[in-house]
Design a protein around this motif. Sequence first.
Motif, PDB file in Angstrom:
ATOM      1  N   CYS A 193       6.818 -16.981  -8.775  1.00 53.20           N
ATOM      2  CA  CYS A 193       7.019 -16.388  -7.450  1.00 53.20           C
ATOM      3  C   CYS A 193       6.236 -15.086  -7.382  1.00 53.20           C
ATOM      4  N   LEU A 194       5.195 -15.080  -6.584  1.00 53.91           N
ATOM      5  CA  LEU A 194       4.298 -13.933  -6.438  1.00 53.91           C
ATOM      6  C   LEU A 194       4.637 -13.189  -5.158  1.00 53.91           C
ATOM      7  N   ILE A 195       4.730 -11.869  -5.225  1.00 53.62           N
ATOM      8  CA  ILE A 195       4.879 -11.057  -4.020  1.00 53.62           C
ATOM      9  C   ILE A 195       3.558 -10.338  -3.791  1.00 53.62           C
ATOM     10  N   ASP A 196       3.022 -10.457  -2.563  1.00 56.49           N
ATOM     11  CA  ASP A 196       1.632 -10.080  -2.339  1.00 56.49           C
ATOM     12  C   ASP A 196       1.470  -9.509  -0.935  1.00 56.49           C
ATOM     13  N   ILE A 197       1.011  -8.257  -0.824  1.00 53.38           N
ATOM     14  CA  ILE A 197       0.753  -7.697   0.500  1.00 53.38           C
ATOM     15  C   ILE A 197      -0.629  -8.074   1.008  1.00 53.38           C
ATOM     16  N   GLY A 198      -1.439  -8.726   0.185  1.00 53.16           N
ATOM     17  CA  GLY A 198      -2.782  -9.096   0.605  1.00 53.16           C
ATOM     18  C   GLY A 198      -2.849 -10.395   1.374  1.00 53.16           C
ATOM     19  N   SER A 199      -1.781 -11.195   1.355  1.00 54.86           N
ATOM     20  CA  SER A 199      -1.764 -12.462   2.078  1.00 54.86           C
ATOM     21  C   SER A 199      -0.875 -12.329   3.309  1.00 54.86           C
ATOM     22  N   PRO A 200      -1.368 -12.682   4.492  1.00 58.24           N
ATOM     23  CA  PRO A 200      -0.556 -12.503   5.698  1.00 58.24           C
ATOM     24  C   PRO A 200       0.694 -13.365   5.735  1.00 58.24           C
ATOM     25  N   PHE A 201       0.590 -14.621   5.265  1.00 56.16           N
ATOM     26  CA  PHE A 201       1.695 -15.557   5.398  1.00 56.16           C
ATOM     27  C   PHE A 201       2.174 -16.042   4.038  1.00 56.16           C
ATOM     28  N   TRP A 259       6.636 -11.595   5.618  1.00 56.05           N
ATOM     29  CA  TRP A 259       8.037 -11.667   5.194  1.00 56.05           C
ATOM     30  C   TRP A 259       8.534 -10.342   4.636  1.00 56.05           C
ATOM     31  N   GLN A 260       7.644  -9.419   4.360  1.00 61.10           N
ATOM     32  CA  GLN A 260       8.039  -8.126   3.803  1.00 61.10           C
ATOM     33  C   GLN A 260       8.244  -7.061   4.876  1.00 61.10           C
ATOM     34  N   ALA A 261       8.043  -7.440   6.144  1.00 55.35           N
ATOM     35  CA  ALA A 261       8.154  -6.477   7.233  1.00 55.35           C
ATOM     36  C   ALA A 261       9.572  -5.927   7.337  1.00 55.35           C
ATOM     37  N   ASN A 262       9.656  -4.665   7.725  1.00 57.59           N
ATOM     38  CA  ASN A 262      10.927  -3.958   7.915  1.00 57.59           C
ATOM     39  C   ASN A 262      11.750  -3.861   6.634  1.00 57.59           C
ATOM     40  N   TYR A 263      11.068  -3.825   5.513  1.00 55.09           N
ATOM     41  CA  TYR A 263      11.653  -3.469   4.220  1.00 55.09           C
ATOM     42  C   TYR A 263      10.768  -2.401   3.593  1.00 55.09           C
ATOM     43  N   ARG A 264      11.390  -1.445   2.919  1.00 49.30           N
ATOM     44  CA  ARG A 264      10.612  -0.542   2.071  1.00 49.30           C
ATOM     45  C   ARG A 264      10.639  -1.077   0.649  1.00 49.30           C
ATOM     46  N   PHE A 265       9.454  -1.182   0.057  1.00 52.15           N
ATOM     47  CA  PHE A 265       9.312  -1.598  -1.334  1.00 52.15           C
ATOM     48  C   PHE A 265       8.804  -0.415  -2.147  1.00 52.15           C
ATOM     49  N   ARG A 319      -6.833 -16.025  13.067  1.00 53.70           N
ATOM     50  CA  ARG A 319      -7.645 -15.202  12.166  1.00 53.70           C
ATOM     51  C   ARG A 319      -6.878 -14.901  10.878  1.00 53.70           C
ATOM     52  N   LEU A 320      -5.601 -14.565  11.017  1.00 52.42           N
ATOM     53  CA  LEU A 320      -4.784 -14.284   9.842  1.00 52.42           C
ATOM     54  C   LEU A 320      -4.626 -15.520   8.966  1.00 52.42           C
ATOM     55  N   HIS A 321      -4.504 -16.678   9.602  1.00 51.52           N
ATOM     56  CA  HIS A 321      -4.341 -17.915   8.847  1.00 51.52           C
ATOM     57  C   HIS A 321      -5.577 -18.202   8.002  1.00 51.52           C
ATOM     58  N   GLN A 322      -6.757 -18.013   8.567  1.00 53.35           N
ATOM     59  CA  GLN A 322      -7.979 -18.237   7.802  1.00 53.35           C
ATOM     60  C   GLN A 322      -8.082 -17.246   6.643  1.00 53.35           C
ATOM     61  N   GLN A 323      -7.667 -16.012   6.883  1.00 56.04           N
ATOM     62  CA  GLN A 323      -7.668 -15.026   5.807  1.00 56.04           C
ATOM     63  C   GLN A 323      -6.722 -15.448   4.696  1.00 56.04           C
ATOM     64  N   ALA A 324      -5.552 -15.966   5.066  1.00 55.53           N
ATOM     65  CA  ALA A 324      -4.571 -16.375   4.064  1.00 55.53           C
ATOM     66  C   ALA A 324      -5.123 -17.480   3.173  1.00 55.53           C
ATOM     67  N   LYS A 325      -5.802 -18.457   3.770  1.00 55.51           N
ATOM     68  CA  LYS A 325      -6.385 -19.542   2.980  1.00 55.51           C
ATOM     69  C   LYS A 325      -7.380 -18.999   1.963  1.00 55.51           C
ATOM     70  N   ALA A 326      -8.273 -18.152   2.438  1.00 54.15           N
ATOM     71  CA  ALA A 326      -9.302 -17.620   1.556  1.00 54.15           C
ATOM     72  C   ALA A 326      -8.711 -16.724   0.479  1.00 54.15           C
TER      73      ALA A 326
END
Length: 483
Positions: A354-362, A456-462, A60-67
């Motif tokens: 290089c884009l950093i994005d919390i909206g894309s799972p992968f 990839w942003q897990a366990n970091y505070r931004f 499910r996350l993969h399909q979301q990432a594509k879209a």
Amino acid sequence: MMSSLFLYFVSYLVFQQIQFVFGGGGGWNNGSFRIKLIHRDSIESPLYPGNLTLEERFSRLHQQAKAHEMQMVWAKEAAADAKTQKRRLQTNTTIGTDQIQAQVLFNGYYYLASVGIGTFDNQLGYMPYWLMIDTGSNLIWTQCEDCDPCFEQDEPFYPFKTSKTFTHIRCGDYPGCGPPDDCGTYYGTEVCTFYEGYVDGQVTKGPLAKDRFTLQSSLPEQKTEAVTDLVFGCGMAQENFYFENVEINQIAGIIGLGLGPRSLVRQLGERVQNRFSHCLQPWYHGKVPSTDLVFGSDAVFHDGQQVFTLPLINHPLYYYLKLEDISIFGEKLRQTFPPEASSFDIRQDGSGGCLIDIGSPFTSIQSPIFEHVLFPMAAYFSRYELYDKNPDFYYCFKKKPEGNLPFPSMTLHFANGVDFEIGPNELIMDLNEYFCIAIRPQLDPTAPTITIGNSWQANYRFVYDLNANTVSFAKENCDHFGQ
């Protein structure tokens, strides 16, 4: 069915259902508040789908990432040539049968916020609505009474005529609104208008207006905070919005959290010092993560954290960083890239970067850099048998009953000597009988060279400071979000 990847309600919505939580009873008085982000698959979510296997959840996350990726590319192109894109949408607002079927199939990836709009004499004092959260768009909008056409929703269309705090924005009285392209006549008055289109032909349009928005709290005392004169779109015509087969649709519109001047983030502005932070929980071990999105004076690091700061590259929509190299097993890889792909910079045509994005799972990487990044890991796992039953990732391997090699890590080397480490549990997706390298190939040449997804942003505070135009990060155990 490729169009199913581009559907709006699947595409670039941020990954949580949210409730607005104001800490310490201070609300706007201390210039901070918190948004509790709850994933739609969490048992806390009203959209909880029941127990899912790891494979089902990651698929499910993969399909979301594509879209999501497709919608972001489309939105960037639309922003670069807004008038051309608007004309294209006005002449292409139909959706095919296969798209409708795909909408039903993938419509589980939207996320909601409970908000109150307007000022009324009813018991609540406002009209309650569920709005979707969108990290890439720059407008708040909801369906308004007298709309035609409209999509069906549970609550009445917003009765703006009887709100005591509703005001139209007259043509020329708002930045970016001037005749003839951004003005129109509604109810005998020339006002600012909006026209939002999405990648599969969904369209909403109507007058821009201001009203009072009440943000709901999940604190025990049910505290609320109001934002006055929030600019939003009063949707008078919505086309091609389709929903899965639900008895009652509770969605009434969108909250945009992008970088444009009409987004919620920008409109809060100096009231929250133009800063916010997040600390994302990891996806592995079957967890469904939650977090706090913190605005204002509480968007800070804890004492003792080692903090690294990077400048943001100026961009009207998204957050770009200056990436210089990638290393695996201690070896930097940029020297192995072909000359035409030796830079991570944004190109003149707007692609790359290089884009950093919390909206894309992968995380996704453009070819041919993608192949050069995966090759060392594929060689490392070469004694494993390939697992070809997972269509979502390029390299998956069957586990060995006698034991497995330790998973590697990766380091992103940014400007000013700042390194960002991606741990083994974020780099490798560990499933029951097999594991996959959790990087997706980006085949669109107009997309960013690398998009750093939320896994990839897990366990970091931004901490994002839009006044200083920087993003800072530090390692943190995000299982204790909000503390």
